[in-house]
Design an enzyme around this catalytic site. Structure first.
Site, PDB file in Angstrom:
ATOM      1  N   CYS A 243      -3.744  -2.342  -1.308  1.00 31.86           N
ATOM      2  CA  CYS A 243      -2.971  -2.095   0.029  1.00 31.86           C
ATOM      3  C   CYS A 243      -3.557  -2.874   1.252  1.00 31.86           C
ATOM      4  O   CYS A 243      -3.984  -4.124   1.114  1.00 31.86           O
ATOM      5  CB  CYS A 243      -2.612  -0.929   0.095  1.00 31.86           C
ATOM      6  SG  CYS A 243      -1.398  -0.452   1.227  1.00 31.86           S
ATOM      7  N   HIS A 325       0.410   0.271  -5.000  1.00 34.68           N
ATOM      8  CA  HIS A 325      -0.423   1.327  -5.380  1.00 34.68           C
ATOM      9  C   HIS A 325      -0.509   1.542  -6.754  1.00 34.68           C
ATOM     10  O   HIS A 325       0.263   2.407  -7.389  1.00 34.68           O
ATOM     11  CB  HIS A 325      -0.344   2.745  -4.614  1.00 34.68           C
ATOM     12  CG  HIS A 325      -0.652   2.722  -3.125  1.00 34.68           C
ATOM     13  ND1 HIS A 325      -2.030   3.115  -2.839  1.00 34.68           N
ATOM     14  CD2 HIS A 325      -0.026   2.368  -2.145  1.00 34.68           C
ATOM     15  CE1 HIS A 325      -1.862   3.304  -1.468  1.00 34.68           C
ATOM     16  NE2 HIS A 325      -0.990   2.696  -1.199  1.00 34.68           N
ATOM     17  N   GLU A 327      -2.508   3.462  -8.654  1.00 33.54           N
ATOM     18  CA  GLU A 327      -2.639   4.803  -9.127  1.00 33.54           C
ATOM     19  C   GLU A 327      -1.357   5.551  -9.404  1.00 33.54           C
ATOM     20  O   GLU A 327      -1.578   6.606  -9.982  1.00 33.54           O
ATOM     21  CB  GLU A 327      -3.834   5.426  -8.200  1.00 33.54           C
ATOM     22  CG  GLU A 327      -3.087   5.646  -6.901  1.00 33.54           C
ATOM     23  CD  GLU A 327      -3.015   4.636  -5.750  1.00 33.54           C
ATOM     24  OE1 GLU A 327      -2.743   5.001  -4.773  1.00 33.54           O
ATOM     25  OE2 GLU A 327      -3.642   3.438  -6.262  1.00 33.54           O
TER      26      GLU A 327
END
Length: 348
Positions: A243, A325, A327
């Site tokens: 990001c 993202h 994750e």
């Protein structure tokens, strides 16, 4: 009778219902996520913003601390069509104003048409239009928050999984989500979480296998120390970023970044890999993007909706970054293998 007011740039005032009292100001943005409100509200990348949920009901599965991405709520206020008592009570306990019973479809449409806007909020028994407008008048542009990193970063270095058998990662915390650390620790990496203004000398002392620049709020240009760190360490240690981290890496290597009209925020952003042609769904939260990657970075992934860069790489310099993202908290798990690719840089 309304007991909350949202003043939007242009001095339009929307009446609402107060769910958590107080005043607030910030950049008005929206997320399309229909789940993951706990993760969104504790995401440091929402610092200095007012978060509007486009999904109409927020709070329908309660509030559980184990889902939090940090130790506090980061948006300056929360806006929803309907908010459950669980979420409202949580936000009130955090001192974060919250309002509902307004047409969020209208708010989201205005943001899409006009771009992310400044706003002011007044909520509670003493709320007034005048107070909301006063908050709006005091609101700053996101790029004017020049030291926003200090608001979201750790004050001192932290080490996770010190006895791990995997690579050592120096994670520069520009507002890192907890799931980034967890994703690396789950792969048995030792993770040193470092302040946003970490010096090259500190990184040299750790001698990490990978230097990782995290996500975070605001304009990447304002993270001057992180930009300088990447510029000095490129070629000496493998580099990764998520990001804001991608934007910092691009700036440090001669590229340029720019403010987006209303950003990408939600769990349904399609990304295409330019080499394989595969499209994955991703979780995103950013208001700035890479406008020009420069000569040292190749664009390897793009957003299907607007062709903005979603992945940058340089095989010779061992660099890999993602704008989204991986994750995936909240969101789809399509891109979790990014962390395997990052740690593979260390092994190579």
């Amino acid at each position: 009778m309304a007991d909350a007011y949202v003043a939007i740039e242009g001095e339009r005032v929307v009446e609402a219902r107060s769910r958590a009292p107080g005043t607030a100001r910030g950049e008005l943005v929206f997320t399309t996520a229909y789940t993951g409100y706990e993760e969104s509200l504790t995401d440091p990348s929402y610092e200095e913003q007012v978060l509007t949920f486009s999904y109409p009901l927020i709070g329908n599965y309660g509030v559980r601390e184990e889902r939090f991405e940090s130790d506090r709520v980061h948006p300056r206020a929360a806006v929803a069509r309907e908010m459950t008592d669980d979420v409202a009570e949580w936000l009130e306990s955090e001192g974060v104003p919250a309002v509902d019973h307004l047409d969020t479809r209208d708010v989201v449409t205005e943001i899409r048409d006009e771009g992310a806007m400044k706003c002011g909020i007044s909520a509670g028994p003493d709320a007034s239009e005048a107070e909301a407008l006063e908050q709006l008048a005091q609101c700053e542009h996101m790029s004017d928050h020049t030291d926003i990193g200090a608001q979201v970063s750790v004050d001192e270095a932290e080490t996770h999984n010190e006895a791990g058998d995997g690579p050592t990662v120096a994670l520069v915390d520009c507002g890192a989500k907890g799931s980034i650390v967890s994703s690396l620790v789950e792969r048995d990496a030792t993770v040193h979480v470092l302040p946003y203004d970490t010096t090259p000398e500190t990184v040299d002392e750790l001698d990490p296998d990978v230097l990782f620049i995290s996500n975070g709020p605001g304009d990447p240009v304002n993270f001057e120390q992180a930009n300088e760190l990447v510029a000095e360490k490129v070629g000496d240690v493998p580099l990764a970023g998520i990001c804001l981290g991608q934007q910092v890496v691009a700036n440090a290597l001669g590229g340029d970044t720019e403010k987006m009209e209303f950003g990408h925020r939600g769990v349904n952003q399609p990304v295409r890999d330019l080499r394989s042609g595969q499209v994955v769904m991703t979780t995103q939260n950013h208001g700035y993007t890479v406008a020009d990657p420069g000569e040292k970075l190749d664009v390897t992934q793009v957003n299907v909706n607007d062709d903005t860069p979603e992945g940058l790489e340089n095989d010779d310099l061992d660099i890999i970054t993602r704008q989204y993202h991986p994750e995936a908290n909240p969101g789809p798990n399509d891109s979790l293998d990014f962390f395997d690719d990052v740690l593979a840089l260390a092994e190579e």
